[in-house]
Design an enzyme around this catalytic site. Structure first.
Site, mmCIF file in Angstrom:
data_model
loop_
_atom_site.group_PDB
_atom_site.id
_atom_site.type_symbol
_atom_site.label_atom_id
_atom_site.label_comp_id
_atom_site.label_asym_id
_atom_site.label_seq_id
_atom_site.Cartn_x
_atom_site.Cartn_y
_atom_site.Cartn_z
ATOM 1 N N ARG A 173 3.201 3.854 8.710
ATOM 2 C CA ARG A 173 2.456 5.107 8.591
ATOM 3 C C ARG A 173 1.103 5.042 9.290
ATOM 4 N NH1 ARG A 173 -1.527 6.865 5.052
ATOM 5 N NH2 ARG A 173 -1.327 5.005 3.737
ATOM 6 N N HIS B 263 0.801 -1.221 0.000
ATOM 7 C CA HIS B 263 0.000 0.000 0.000
ATOM 8 C C HIS B 263 0.835 1.274 0.000
ATOM 9 C CE1 HIS B 263 -3.451 2.529 0.632
ATOM 10 N NE2 HIS B 263 -3.046 2.934 1.823
#
Length: 543
Positions: free
Chosen positions: A395, A360
């Site tokens: 993240r 991703h």
């Protein structure tokens, strides 16, 4: 270790020349924000993108953009959540900048024309995603936040007659200057605004905002243009790449079967934020007892839980249950995801959604300081291509759009005062090379199998050895596809080498043979550099 990689790409000599004070490579939120913020400060600005302006990752962002905009929320709370998700690998100073400058950056985005969703009282509608302890995710059109942001920015760029836009123009390499920095870029243009073929754009500064490396893997949420181009050209120009082993695998990507390749449909974390939950093939909730936030735990924890359940059961996917949300809610809140699921034969109103982790987001990238400066004079980086230090090992959801906004604004604060005179080119002595035409499918299968969600020393060693063999096969003719393949090969080599050397599990880097986080030995960073075609990956302890 993969030792020999091209120091520059094989390409014909430039057949035309242009110039600009600043060239911005990439047209997502990071690149277009930088362009708009530099207006009036720099005379000639050029935005270069290898497809159309809207083709990058920004338009695919579903969930939203995170900032402390709601009642009771504060930048300090956002900072705390970001640091926890980053698993001890964030730069605290960078995180502090992100969360404190974020609210103003989002407000500016609204002033540029982005239309976010509001509640019946007229307040900005905020939701929650994994790792957040507050509702702080602003969204647009339910689940089309990125597309709305991209629309607003493109319209603002189109109104700015002083910003030149070159679409269908792929950057081949940065051109070295006599002072050790950059003197320009070589670009392959397909006749839109520039002549066909390879040309040279001389410039005083380059801002890389070209996105990530998702196409390194067989399955990814990234679009086809995400072939690590910016990271690779920076590496070849002498810049340092940092934290490449920290690749985030989104836990809820729609599983389309074992033969599906390329960009896969994302099921936004916001769906779980609204009450959906993960179950195994027996209907048991996967995240029960795993983390205090349950299905909204940080992404690395959820991805690992799903992958573990898949390995234990032998099934190729798990399931997301959002049936209880109801048809009216689905149609209002997640119309895009609903349509995507139905196009693949799954109706979330009635059916469980098959999900599995897929690549991703790259938390690492070109190492920068707090103003986007790299260690190459005249070269800046922002957005996913950069490693600003805000994401660490994993993240936090919806911090990526915010990073592009905040650090592009910071580059615009300092760059006008740092512009060099138009530098002179120097003789480019870097060894040229290009990858074989058939390398991409082999490379993607290799990286998915050996450097994906679950990693081991044995698997990563296989990856490094086979990447060495692929690098030795470099001999093909120069085409945009071959250039992309070379970029993917270079980044795969650096990523696999860093992952092999980091002998611990931290955030999105999961080593089955070293399952614990080890702050005593591995709290620092792995940096990748390329000198004279030789790749080295070294460890730098956190000071």
């Amino acid at each position: 270790m993969v030792r020999i990689l091209p120091g520059r790409l094989v390409a014909r000599e430039p057949g035309w020349t242009e110039w600009a004070d600043v060239v911005i490579v990439g047209s997502g939120i990071a690149g277009l924000t930088a362009a708009l913020r530099l207006r009036g400060q720099v005379e000639r600005i050029a935005v270069v993108t290898k497809d159309v302006l809207a083709a990058g990752s920004t338009q695919w962002a579903q969930g939203g953009i995170a900032a402390a905009l709601g009642d009771g929320d504060t930048p300090d709370q956002h900072e705390a959540d970001t640091l926890v998700a980053g698993a001890g690998a964030c730069d605290p100073a960078a995180v502090h900048v992100l969360v404190n400058e974020g609210p103003a950056a989002v407000q500016e985005l609204i002033e540029w024309g982005a239309l976010f969703d509001h509640d019946p009282e007229g307040n900005l509608s905020l939701t929650r995603e994994g790792g957040h302890h507050r509702d702080r995710i602003a969204h647009a059109h339910g689940d089309a936040t990125g597309a709305e942001i991209q629309r607003a920015l493109i319209e603002a760029i189109r109104r700015a007659s002083d910003i030149a836009v070159y679409e269908h123009a792929m950057v081949v390499d940065l051109v070295p200057s006599a002072d050790g920095g950059i003197a320009g870029l070589t670009i392959h243009a397909n006749g839109v605004g520039l002549p066909d073929g390879v040309g040279l754009v001389r410039t005083r500064a380059v801002i890389l905002a070209s996105g990530g490396l998702g196409q390194v893997f067989s399955q990814t949420t990234n679009p086809a243009v995400s072939t690590a181009d910016g990271m690779a050209i920076a590496l070849r120009a002498g810049a340092t790449l940092r934290d490449l082993e920290f690749v985030q695998f989104h836990p809820t990507v729609m599983y389309l079967g074992p033969d599906s390749r390329g960009q896969q449909p994302l099921i936004s974390e916001a769906v779980r934020g609204e009450g959906a939950f993960l179950v195994d093939w027996d209907g048991k909730r996967i995240m029960d007892g795993v983390h205090e936030l349950g299905d909204l735990a940080p992404r690395d924890i959820v991805a690992k839980a799903i992958q573990s359940a898949m390995l234990a059961s032998g099934h190729p996917n798990m399931w997301l249950d959002a049936r209880h949300l109801g048809a009216e809610f689905w149609e209002r809140r997640f119309p895009g995801i609903l349509a995507s699921c139905r196009s693949h034969g799954v109706d979330p109103v009635r059916d469980l959604i098959p999900v599995a982790p897929a690549c991703h987001y790259a938390s690492g990238g070109v190492r920068t300081d707090l103003f986007g400066r790299t260690d190459v004079p005249g070269l800046y980086a922002t957005g996913e291509v950069a490693c600003s230090g805000v994401h660490g090992a994993n993240r936090l959801a919806s911090n990526s759009l915010l990073e592009g906004l905040v650090f592009s604004r910071r580059i615009a604060e300092v760059l006008p005062g740092e512009l060099r005179d138009l530098p002179e080119e120097t003789i480019d002595r870097r060894p040229a090379g290009i990858a074989a035409a058939d390398v991409r499918p082999r490379l993607q299968e290799l990286m998915s199998a050996q450097a994906g969600v679950l990693r081991t020393a044995a698997g990563l060693s296989v990856a490094v050895d086979e990447l060495n063999e692929m690098a030795a096969e470099s001999h093909d003719v120069a085409t945009p596809t071959a250039w992309e393949n070379t970029n993917l090969l270079s980044l795969s080599a650096a990523l696999a080498t860093a992952a092999l050397q980091r002998r611990e599990t931290r955030g999105s880097h999961w080593r089955e043979d070293f399952p614990e986080r080890d702050d005593e030995h591995w709290s620092g960073h792995f940096d990748s550099v390329l000198r004279d075609g030789e790749l080295t990956v070294t460890y730098e302890e956190t000071r």
